[in-house]
Design a protein around this motif. Structure first.
Motif, PDB file in Angstrom:
ATOM      1  N   THR A 173     -12.385  -7.042 -10.890  1.00 18.58           N
ATOM      2  CA  THR A 173     -12.831  -6.462 -12.155  1.00 18.58           C
ATOM      3  C   THR A 173     -12.346  -5.021 -12.290  1.00 18.58           C
ATOM      4  O   THR A 173     -11.609  -4.688 -13.206  1.00 18.58           O
ATOM      5  CB  THR A 173     -14.369  -6.510 -12.257  1.00 18.58           C
ATOM      6  OG1 THR A 173     -14.818  -7.852 -12.106  1.00 18.58           O
ATOM      7  CG2 THR A 173     -14.828  -5.986 -13.611  1.00 18.58           C
ATOM      8  N   ASN A 174     -12.746  -4.165 -11.365  1.00 20.83           N
ATOM      9  CA  ASN A 174     -12.322  -2.762 -11.393  1.00 20.83           C
ATOM     10  C   ASN A 174     -11.479  -2.448 -10.161  1.00 20.83           C
ATOM     11  O   ASN A 174     -11.700  -3.008  -9.092  1.00 20.83           O
ATOM     12  CB  ASN A 174     -13.539  -1.837 -11.422  1.00 20.83           C
ATOM     13  CG  ASN A 174     -14.308  -1.943 -12.722  1.00 20.83           C
ATOM     14  OD1 ASN A 174     -13.702  -1.982 -13.790  1.00 20.83           O
ATOM     15  ND2 ASN A 174     -15.628  -2.005 -12.643  1.00 20.83           N
ATOM     16  N   GLY A 175     -10.507  -1.549 -10.338  1.00 22.43           N
ATOM     17  CA  GLY A 175      -9.698  -1.107  -9.201  1.00 22.43           C
ATOM     18  C   GLY A 175      -8.414  -1.883  -8.988  1.00 22.43           C
ATOM     19  O   GLY A 175      -7.654  -1.558  -8.074  1.00 22.43           O
ATOM     20  N   LYS A 176      -8.130  -2.892  -9.832  1.00 24.70           N
ATOM     21  CA  LYS A 176      -6.909  -3.690  -9.624  1.00 24.70           C
ATOM     22  C   LYS A 176      -5.656  -2.829  -9.738  1.00 24.70           C
ATOM     23  O   LYS A 176      -4.746  -2.918  -8.909  1.00 24.70           O
ATOM     24  CB  LYS A 176      -6.826  -4.833 -10.648  1.00 24.70           C
ATOM     25  CG  LYS A 176      -7.919  -5.866 -10.560  1.00 24.70           C
ATOM     26  CD  LYS A 176      -7.601  -7.091 -11.401  1.00 24.70           C
ATOM     27  CE  LYS A 176      -7.420  -6.804 -12.877  1.00 24.70           C
ATOM     28  NZ  LYS A 176      -8.682  -6.379 -13.528  1.00 24.70           N
ATOM     29  N   GLU A 199      -0.702  -7.716 -10.846  1.00 23.93           N
ATOM     30  CA  GLU A 199      -2.115  -7.611 -11.223  1.00 23.93           C
ATOM     31  C   GLU A 199      -2.444  -8.693 -12.241  1.00 23.93           C
ATOM     32  O   GLU A 199      -1.751  -8.846 -13.255  1.00 23.93           O
ATOM     33  CB  GLU A 199      -2.397  -6.234 -11.836  1.00 23.93           C
ATOM     34  CG  GLU A 199      -3.807  -6.077 -12.378  1.00 23.93           C
ATOM     35  CD  GLU A 199      -3.970  -4.851 -13.255  1.00 23.93           C
ATOM     36  OE1 GLU A 199      -5.088  -4.667 -13.770  1.00 23.93           O
ATOM     37  OE2 GLU A 199      -3.015  -4.090 -13.442  1.00 23.93           O
ATOM     38  N   ALA A 200      -3.508  -9.449 -11.994  1.00 18.31           N
ATOM     39  CA  ALA A 200      -3.959 -10.451 -12.961  1.00 18.31           C
ATOM     40  C   ALA A 200      -4.462  -9.765 -14.222  1.00 18.31           C
ATOM     41  O   ALA A 200      -4.933  -8.628 -14.188  1.00 18.31           O
ATOM     42  CB  ALA A 200      -5.056 -11.313 -12.348  1.00 18.31           C
ATOM     43  N   ALA A 237      -2.277 -16.249 -16.571  1.00 22.14           N
ATOM     44  CA  ALA A 237      -0.858 -16.572 -16.487  1.00 22.14           C
ATOM     45  C   ALA A 237      -0.243 -16.178 -15.149  1.00 22.14           C
ATOM     46  O   ALA A 237       0.677 -16.843 -14.651  1.00 22.14           O
ATOM     47  CB  ALA A 237      -0.099 -15.887 -17.627  1.00 22.14           C
ATOM     48  N   THR A 238      -0.754 -15.116 -14.525  1.00 22.16           N
ATOM     49  CA  THR A 238      -0.185 -14.679 -13.248  1.00 22.16           C
ATOM     50  C   THR A 238      -0.451 -15.676 -12.127  1.00 22.16           C
ATOM     51  O   THR A 238       0.211 -15.626 -11.084  1.00 22.16           O
ATOM     52  CB  THR A 238      -0.753 -13.307 -12.833  1.00 22.16           C
ATOM     53  OG1 THR A 238      -2.175 -13.412 -12.676  1.00 22.16           O
ATOM     54  CG2 THR A 238      -0.435 -12.244 -13.885  1.00 22.16           C
ATOM     55  N   ASN A 239      -1.389 -16.598 -12.328  1.00 26.88           N
ATOM     56  CA  ASN A 239      -1.704 -17.566 -11.279  1.00 26.88           C
ATOM     57  C   ASN A 239      -0.611 -18.618 -11.123  1.00 26.88           C
ATOM     58  O   ASN A 239      -0.694 -19.476 -10.239  1.00 26.88           O
ATOM     59  CB  ASN A 239      -3.053 -18.245 -11.552  1.00 26.88           C
ATOM     60  CG  ASN A 239      -3.653 -18.864 -10.303  1.00 26.88           C
ATOM     61  OD1 ASN A 239      -3.393 -18.409  -9.184  1.00 26.88           O
ATOM     62  ND2 ASN A 239      -4.445 -19.907 -10.463  1.00 26.88           N
ATOM     63  N   LEU A 256      -5.310 -10.078  -2.887  1.00 26.33           N
ATOM     64  CA  LEU A 256      -6.248  -8.968  -2.767  1.00 26.33           C
ATOM     65  C   LEU A 256      -7.276  -9.089  -3.888  1.00 26.33           C
ATOM     66  O   LEU A 256      -6.913  -9.244  -5.060  1.00 26.33           O
ATOM     67  CB  LEU A 256      -5.536  -7.625  -2.870  1.00 26.33           C
ATOM     68  CG  LEU A 256      -4.478  -7.316  -1.799  1.00 26.33           C
ATOM     69  CD1 LEU A 256      -3.839  -5.947  -2.060  1.00 26.33           C
ATOM     70  CD2 LEU A 256      -5.084  -7.362  -0.404  1.00 26.33           C
ATOM     71  N   VAL A 257      -8.557  -9.013  -3.530  1.00 25.03           N
ATOM     72  CA  VAL A 257      -9.646  -9.116  -4.504  1.00 25.03           C
ATOM     73  C   VAL A 257     -10.434  -7.813  -4.493  1.00 25.03           C
ATOM     74  O   VAL A 257     -11.076  -7.472  -3.494  1.00 25.03           O
ATOM     75  CB  VAL A 257     -10.580 -10.300  -4.196  1.00 25.03           C
ATOM     76  CG1 VAL A 257     -11.603 -10.456  -5.321  1.00 25.03           C
ATOM     77  CG2 VAL A 257      -9.791 -11.591  -4.006  1.00 25.03           C
ATOM     78  N   THR A 258     -10.376  -7.080  -5.581  1.00 22.35           N
ATOM     79  CA  THR A 258     -11.086  -5.810  -5.687  1.00 22.35           C
ATOM     80  C   THR A 258     -12.549  -6.069  -6.039  1.00 22.35           C
ATOM     81  O   THR A 258     -13.003  -7.207  -6.091  1.00 22.35           O
ATOM     82  CB  THR A 258     -10.440  -4.915  -6.757  1.00 22.35           C
ATOM     83  OG1 THR A 258     -10.643  -5.508  -8.053  1.00 22.35           O
ATOM     84  CG2 THR A 258      -8.945  -4.749  -6.509  1.00 22.35           C
TER      85      THR A 258
END
Length: 442
Positions: A52-55, A147-148, A156-158, A167-169
């Protein structure tokens, strides 16, 4: 296209004219388009970043470390702040208008040749993502940091075909109309991008989501890592000059310094650093020295960006309650008891009452404004009324619909200014302030 675009703004309009309207999660359209383009998303290894935040900050740290290690990189992020060409950087630099136009022409041709895509075209974000993947392939990048956009599972990035690290922020409530109305539903959409046999690092924030992360990793066959269990940070210093801390990971100690401001950058930088060290077995040029230099050279405008030190003039794209909470932590950590004036504008679909309530802890006054030309921008008078209901005193809240007037009103108070509420707003303000640097910064 009948005529070639003469600017990136015109090119953005071209993509918009080819796209279907709005946000429409799903992979059918983009999958079909990528196949028509020769599946360029399969041509390069990628680090996929969701949360959600920090990507964006985590992506910037990762890209900077990889470039210091000597790899040819791509950095794909969204949205842009000031110019559409910011969305894709190759080796730290934007591509030419000609290269982007070539990608747009290939996409337009693919759309015209397919009956399904002509009748149901991809969205704007999907088209930009397709163009970025095509440009990554054409530029023969060695590692892409991606970044998603929204969520993960149906983003779409998936479609990335060779993810080497996930990496999961931090995860918090945002985009509930698309991702779900609970933290667990939102997290599930983001955790769904993990791949079999591929390491996945979760920031561990909030801690209550760690069991779900492990459960989804097991189901996917991914290799899960939780940051607080594998990384230790000490000697944290957050000042107007930047952020410094000691980073312990894998038996090594790294004295990290970065010009990115804010207490939240310790978590973002640690997530990127841990991920990059994990990749070093496969990409051996990633060394401790590359990690330190990459952190020191990372740049990410618009996220607690200090344009003037004293009195402070700060830009921050925090646009949901968790982002604003972190902004307030950084204001208090860097400026102590001083309470600057906040100039605030946001989109009408955001939880602005919660954000405005949080700002009470870090700001002395509030000026509500708007984002010019953006139909999603919330009415500043509605924002002001929400602020008063959230606990702001009547005489501490003002409204200036024009953001330049709002900025000037804040500056006259002499307590410093923090502009926040929306990345679209920050992009607009950043262009304005830097174009009038001598008047507004000195």
């Amino acid at each position: 296209m009948n005529t070639k675009p003469r600017s990136f703004e015109e090119l953005e309009n071209v993509f918009a004219s080819l796209a279907s309207a709005g946000i429409r999660p799903g992979l059918d359209r983009i999958s079909r388009l990528m196949e028509k383009l020769g599946n360029p998303q399969m041509d390069f290894p990628a680090v996929h970043i969701v949360g959600t935040n920090g990507k964006g900050s985590t992506a910037s740290f990762s890209d900077s470390i990889l470039r210091e290690a000597g790899y040819r990189t791509a950095l794909y992020t969204s949205p842009h702040l000031e110019s559409p060409d910011e969305r894709l950087l190759i080796d730290g630099f934007p591509l030419s208008l000609g290269e982007w136009t070539g990608a747009a022409e290939a996409i337009q041709k693919a759309l015209e040749e397919d009956d399904f895509l002509r009748s149901d075209p991809p969205t704007f974000f999907e088209l930009i993502t397709a163009a970025a993947f095509l440009l990554c392939s054409r530029n023969r990048v060695e590692l892409a940091v991606v970044e998603a956009g929204l969520g993960g599972r149906l983003d779409a990035t998936n479609l990335l075909g060779n993810v080497v690290l996930t990496l999961v922020t931090s995860i918090s409530m945002d985009h509930m109309d698309f991702l779900g109305d609970t933290l667990e539903k939102i997290a599930g959409e983001k955790f769904a991008v993990m791949r079999e046999g591929i390491p996945a690092f979760f920031s561990g924030s909030p801690a209550g989501l760690v069991p779900l992360f492990r459960e989804r990793a097991r189901a996917a066959g991914a290799l899960p890592h939780v940051l607080p269990e594998e990384v230790r940070t000490e000697n944290i210093s957050v000042t107007a000059e930047g952020t410094a801390f000691s980073f312990f990971c894998g038996g090594g100690r790294f004295p990290i310094r970065t010009p990115l401001h804010g207490s939240f950058q310790v978590e973002n930088c640690s997530l990127a650093a841990a991920g990059m060290l994990c990749l070093s077995g496969r990409f051996p040029r990633i060394t401790g020295e590359a990690l330190l230099q990459g952190a020191e050279n990372a740049r990410w405008p618009g996220r607690f960006e200090i344009l003037r030190a004293d009195p402070p003039l700060v830009l921050d794209g925090g646009h949901n309650p968790d982002g604003i909470r972190r902004l307030v932590e950084s204001i208090r950590g860097i400026y102590g008891g001083k309470k600057p004036t906040v100039v605030f504008a946001c989109m009408k679909d955001k939880d602005f009452p919660a954000g405005l309530s949080l700002l009470l802890k870090g700001a002395g006054r509030l000026i509500c404004t708007s984002v010019p030309g953006n139909p999603r921008s919330a009415d500043p008078f509605v924002l002001a009324e929400a602020a008063r209901r959230s606990g702001w005193k009547e005489d501490a809240v003002e409204v200036f619909p024009d953001p330049l007037d709002a900025l000037k009103a804040s500056e006259r108070k002499g307590q410093g200014t923090v502009c926040c509420g929306s990345l679209y707003f920050i992009g607009w303000m950043r262009t304005l302030i830097l174009s009038r640097r001598e008047e507004l910064l000195f």
